[in-house]
Enzyme design. Structure first.
Site, mmCIF file in Angstrom:
data_model
loop_
_atom_site.group_PDB
_atom_site.id
_atom_site.type_symbol
_atom_site.label_atom_id
_atom_site.label_comp_id
_atom_site.label_asym_id
_atom_site.label_seq_id
_atom_site.Cartn_x
_atom_site.Cartn_y
_atom_site.Cartn_z
ATOM 1 N N ARG A 59 0.834 -1.209 0.000
ATOM 2 C CA ARG A 59 0.000 0.000 0.000
ATOM 3 C C ARG A 59 0.869 1.259 0.000
ATOM 4 O O ARG A 59 0.513 2.280 -0.568
ATOM 5 C CB ARG A 59 -0.962 -0.023 1.197
ATOM 6 N N GLN A 89 -9.164 9.864 8.242
ATOM 7 C CA GLN A 89 -9.096 8.435 8.578
ATOM 8 C C GLN A 89 -8.061 7.772 7.659
ATOM 9 O O GLN A 89 -7.759 6.595 7.830
ATOM 10 C CB GLN A 89 -10.457 7.770 8.377
ATOM 11 N N ASN A 90 -7.579 8.518 6.693
ATOM 12 C CA ASN A 90 -6.659 7.953 5.709
ATOM 13 C C ASN A 90 -5.239 7.878 6.254
ATOM 14 O O ASN A 90 -4.840 8.718 7.061
ATOM 15 C CB ASN A 90 -6.678 8.795 4.424
ATOM 16 N N VAL A 91 -4.533 6.879 5.780
ATOM 17 C CA VAL A 91 -3.150 6.696 6.242
ATOM 18 C C VAL A 91 -2.155 7.202 5.191
ATOM 19 O O VAL A 91 -0.952 7.245 5.445
ATOM 20 C CB VAL A 91 -2.897 5.204 6.592
ATOM 21 N N ASP A 92 -2.694 7.639 4.014
ATOM 22 C CA ASP A 92 -1.789 8.201 3.002
ATOM 23 C C ASP A 92 -1.417 9.634 3.412
ATOM 24 O O ASP A 92 -1.979 10.169 4.374
ATOM 25 C CB ASP A 92 -2.450 8.171 1.603
ATOM 26 N N HIS A 107 -6.210 7.227 12.109
ATOM 27 C CA HIS A 107 -5.908 5.800 11.958
ATOM 28 C C HIS A 107 -4.444 5.543 11.622
ATOM 29 O O HIS A 107 -4.103 4.478 11.113
ATOM 30 C CB HIS A 107 -6.824 5.187 10.888
ATOM 31 N N GLY A 173 -15.953 12.051 1.641
ATOM 32 C CA GLY A 173 -15.494 10.715 1.245
ATOM 33 C C GLY A 173 -15.330 9.701 2.347
ATOM 34 O O GLY A 173 -14.346 8.978 2.391
ATOM 35 N N THR A 174 -16.352 9.642 3.238
ATOM 36 C CA THR A 174 -16.311 8.570 4.230
ATOM 37 C C THR A 174 -17.696 7.974 4.388
ATOM 38 O O THR A 174 -18.691 8.682 4.378
ATOM 39 C CB THR A 174 -15.787 9.050 5.605
HETATM 40 C C1 BV8 Z 1 -11.825 0.830 18.543
HETATM 41 C C2 BV8 Z 1 -6.369 1.685 9.370
HETATM 42 C C3 BV8 Z 1 -11.984 0.267 20.780
HETATM 43 C C4 BV8 Z 1 -6.062 0.478 8.614
HETATM 44 C C5 BV8 Z 1 -8.683 1.633 9.901
HETATM 45 C C6 BV8 Z 1 -19.693 -2.836 15.705
HETATM 46 C C7 BV8 Z 1 -20.364 -1.619 15.549
HETATM 47 C C8 BV8 Z 1 -19.679 -0.408 15.605
HETATM 48 C C9 BV8 Z 1 -18.297 -0.385 15.846
HETATM 49 C C10 BV8 Z 1 -17.645 -1.593 15.990
HETATM 50 C C11 BV8 Z 1 -18.322 -2.809 15.924
HETATM 51 N N1 BV8 Z 1 -17.416 -3.781 16.099
HETATM 52 C C12 BV8 Z 1 -16.191 -3.231 16.292
HETATM 53 C C13 BV8 Z 1 -16.327 -1.901 16.240
HETATM 54 C C14 BV8 Z 1 -15.267 -0.909 16.395
HETATM 55 C C15 BV8 Z 1 -14.487 -0.781 15.096
HETATM 56 C C16 BV8 Z 1 -15.405 -0.385 13.956
HETATM 57 O O1 BV8 Z 1 -15.846 0.744 13.870
HETATM 58 N N2 BV8 Z 1 -15.672 -1.369 13.089
HETATM 59 C C17 BV8 Z 1 -16.568 -1.108 11.973
HETATM 60 C C18 BV8 Z 1 -15.999 -1.800 10.725
HETATM 61 C C19 BV8 Z 1 -17.951 -1.679 12.329
HETATM 62 N N3 BV8 Z 1 -13.558 0.297 15.337
HETATM 63 C C20 BV8 Z 1 -12.339 -0.003 15.817
HETATM 64 O O2 BV8 Z 1 -11.926 -1.132 15.977
HETATM 65 C C21 BV8 Z 1 -11.505 1.195 16.211
HETATM 66 N N4 BV8 Z 1 -10.994 0.982 17.535
HETATM 67 O O3 BV8 Z 1 -13.023 0.910 18.470
HETATM 68 O O4 BV8 Z 1 -11.166 0.526 19.675
HETATM 69 C C22 BV8 Z 1 -11.122 0.049 21.935
HETATM 70 C C23 BV8 Z 1 -11.496 0.636 23.117
HETATM 71 C C24 BV8 Z 1 -10.721 0.410 24.234
HETATM 72 C C25 BV8 Z 1 -9.560 -0.377 24.141
HETATM 73 C C26 BV8 Z 1 -9.185 -0.929 22.920
HETATM 74 C C27 BV8 Z 1 -9.964 -0.728 21.808
HETATM 75 C C28 BV8 Z 1 -10.309 1.335 15.291
HETATM 76 C C29 BV8 Z 1 -10.798 1.627 13.911
HETATM 77 C C30 BV8 Z 1 -9.607 1.935 13.019
HETATM 78 C C31 BV8 Z 1 -9.382 0.775 12.069
HETATM 79 N N5 BV8 Z 1 -8.387 1.142 11.078
HETATM 80 N N6 BV8 Z 1 -7.748 2.012 9.074
HETATM 81 C C32 BV8 Z 1 -5.613 0.848 7.258
HETATM 82 O O5 BV8 Z 1 -6.102 1.820 6.666
HETATM 83 O O6 BV8 Z 1 -4.785 0.077 6.781
HETATM 84 S S1 BV8 Z 1 -10.255 1.937 9.453
HETATM 85 C C33 BV8 Z 1 -10.620 1.690 7.786
HETATM 86 O O7 BV8 Z 1 -11.957 2.143 7.619
HETATM 87 C C34 BV8 Z 1 -9.951 2.520 6.732
HETATM 88 O O8 BV8 Z 1 -8.659 2.843 7.002
HETATM 89 C C35 BV8 Z 1 -10.765 3.795 6.639
HETATM 90 O O9 BV8 Z 1 -10.023 4.833 7.174
HETATM 91 C C36 BV8 Z 1 -11.886 3.538 7.562
HETATM 92 C C37 BV8 Z 1 -13.218 4.055 7.242
HETATM 93 O O10 BV8 Z 1 -13.509 3.844 5.917
HETATM 94 P P1 BV8 Z 1 -13.802 5.139 5.020
HETATM 95 O O11 BV8 Z 1 -12.629 6.039 5.062
HETATM 96 O O12 BV8 Z 1 -15.113 5.712 5.385
HETATM 97 O O13 BV8 Z 1 -13.821 4.464 3.623
HETATM 98 P P2 BV8 Z 1 -15.044 3.698 2.970
HETATM 99 O O14 BV8 Z 1 -14.512 2.911 1.831
HETATM 100 O O15 BV8 Z 1 -15.831 3.001 4.040
HETATM 101 O O16 BV8 Z 1 -15.953 4.873 2.414
HETATM 102 C C38 BV8 Z 1 -15.482 5.619 1.308
HETATM 103 C C39 BV8 Z 1 -16.526 6.672 1.033
HETATM 104 O O17 BV8 Z 1 -16.019 7.485 -0.008
HETATM 105 C C40 BV8 Z 1 -17.840 6.076 0.565
HETATM 106 O O18 BV8 Z 1 -18.899 6.705 1.232
HETATM 107 C C41 BV8 Z 1 -17.851 6.417 -0.927
HETATM 108 O O19 BV8 Z 1 -19.153 6.676 -1.407
HETATM 109 C C42 BV8 Z 1 -17.033 7.690 -0.960
HETATM 110 N N7 BV8 Z 1 -16.391 7.978 -2.244
HETATM 111 C C43 BV8 Z 1 -16.035 7.108 -3.221
HETATM 112 N N8 BV8 Z 1 -15.481 7.797 -4.246
HETATM 113 C C44 BV8 Z 1 -15.455 9.116 -3.869
HETATM 114 C C45 BV8 Z 1 -16.033 9.235 -2.599
HETATM 115 N N9 BV8 Z 1 -16.170 10.412 -1.960
HETATM 116 C C46 BV8 Z 1 -15.735 11.521 -2.606
HETATM 117 N N10 BV8 Z 1 -15.164 11.494 -3.829
HETATM 118 C C47 BV8 Z 1 -15.019 10.320 -4.493
HETATM 119 N N11 BV8 Z 1 -14.461 10.311 -5.718
#
Ligand code: BV8
Length: 233
Positions: A59, A89-92, A107, A173-174
């Site tokens: 990546r 939220q992006n790592v870039d 993140h 974009g999230t």
């Molecule tokens: C924590 C690093 C607690 C990795 C990432 C159940 C329900 C709710 C929450 C949870 C659950 N089970 C677990 C959880 C918590 C979990 C979570 O939220 N899970 C989700 C999947 C349900 N969260 C965690 O684990 C977090 N930590 O809660 O810790 C804790 C407390 C105490 C002690 C210990 C722990 C940590 C979360 C961080 C994870 N790491 N990234 C890496 O990148 O390599 S997150 C990962 O998703 C991505 O990195 C990204 O940053 C992130 C979110 O995604 P988005 O950025 O929104 O991207 P996505 O593709 O989803 O959306 C893109 C959008 O862009 C779309 O809407 C699309 O329409 C739009 N788009 C497309 N093209 C365009 C555009 N917009 C504009 N222009 C365009 N051209």
């Protein structure tokens, strides 16, 4: 005395989509063919460090070839007339490369590694790789400086403090699916204007002062920036 209005921006993978970086969701929960939990969770790291290091090396290489797009550049240009805080939220590093000077990475950062015995030991990677056998100064294996699923998000406190004092809030974009990042909007005052830019509008709790721009970041950011300059300058 700085009397510039303060804009807080929350961005996600979508703002880098037009730079050719795959979004998290478009990858269909699979990244480069891997299950997310295999490569972006601490358990995955414990199970197969080599796989995780290779995933981030890939990546990083891809991110190096990417260039900031008009969405990143439009957000950076807002700094001419506003105080701007980018919470991503992006790592870039495309926001920084576009010229944004105040970027909070919730993140983590692809171009940094850190010690696995002392989280304060963080190292720049630039265009290199991190491999098994690469150690910190205390002799422990280096890991990607990334917040994996199930790990704390230490910068959330800093980001929330910025959101509380925002005059304007922009989301670009999230899918607002990952917490606690997606909860940032809840720290923003109810009377504060909130602009959401996304071609596939995420489901968002209805609230006042919400302005939706169902389009790409590259065009949506320009539209919102023009509106803000008309209103506030
Ligand atoms: C924590 C690093 C607690 C990795 C990432 C159940 C329900 C709710 C929450 C949870 C659950 N089970 C677990 C959880 C918590 C979990 C979570 O939220 N899970 C989700 C999947 C349900 N969260 C965690 O684990 C977090 N930590 O809660 O810790 C804790 C407390 C105490 C002690 C210990 C722990 C940590 C979360 C961080 C994870 N790491 N990234 C890496 O990148 O390599 S997150 C990962 O998703 C991505 O990195 C990204 O940053 C992130 C979110 O995604 P988005 O950025 O929104 O991207 P996505 O593709 O989803 O959306 C893109 C959008 O862009 C779309 O809407 C699309 O329409 C739009 N788009 C497309 N093209 C365009 C555009 N917009 C504009 N222009 C365009 N051209």
């Amino acid at each position: 005395m700085n009397n510039k209005k303060k804009i807080v921006v929350l961005t996600g993978a979508g703002v880098s989509a037009e730079s050719g970086i795959k979004t998290f969701r478009d990858a269909g929960g699979l990244w480069e063919g891997h299950d997310v939990m295999e490569v972006a969770s601490f358990d995955g790291w414990l199970r197969n460090k080599e796989l995780v290091l290779d995933f981030y090396n890939q990546r990083r290489k891809q991110a190096l070839t990417a260039k900031p797009n008009q969405g990143h550049i439009g957000l950076a240009t807002l700094e001419k007339d506003f105080e701007v805080v980018i919470v991503t939220q992006n790592v870039d590093n495309l926001h920084e490369r576009a010229g944004s000077s105040n970027v909070i990475h919730l993140h983590g950062e692809l171009f940094k590694s850190r010690s696995t015995v002392d989280e304060n030991l963080v190292y720049e990677i630039d265009d290199g790789e991190v491999n098994i056998g690469d150690h910190c100064e205390k002799g422990s294996q280096l890991r990607p400086h990334i917040v994996w699923f199930g790990e704390m998000v230490p910068m959330m406190v800093v980001a929330a403090r910025e959101a509380v004092s925002a005059d304007i809030f922009i989301v670009v974009g999230t899918s607002l699916a990952v917490y606690p990042a997606a909860g940032l909007i809840d720290y923003v005052g109810s009377e504060i204007p909130k602009f959401i830019i996304d071609p596939n509008m995420p489901s968002i709790y209805p609230r006042s002062e919400l302005f939706l721009f169902e389009e790409n970041g590259s065009t949506g950011v320009k539209k919102v920036a023009d509106i803000l300059r008309k209103i506030y300058l």
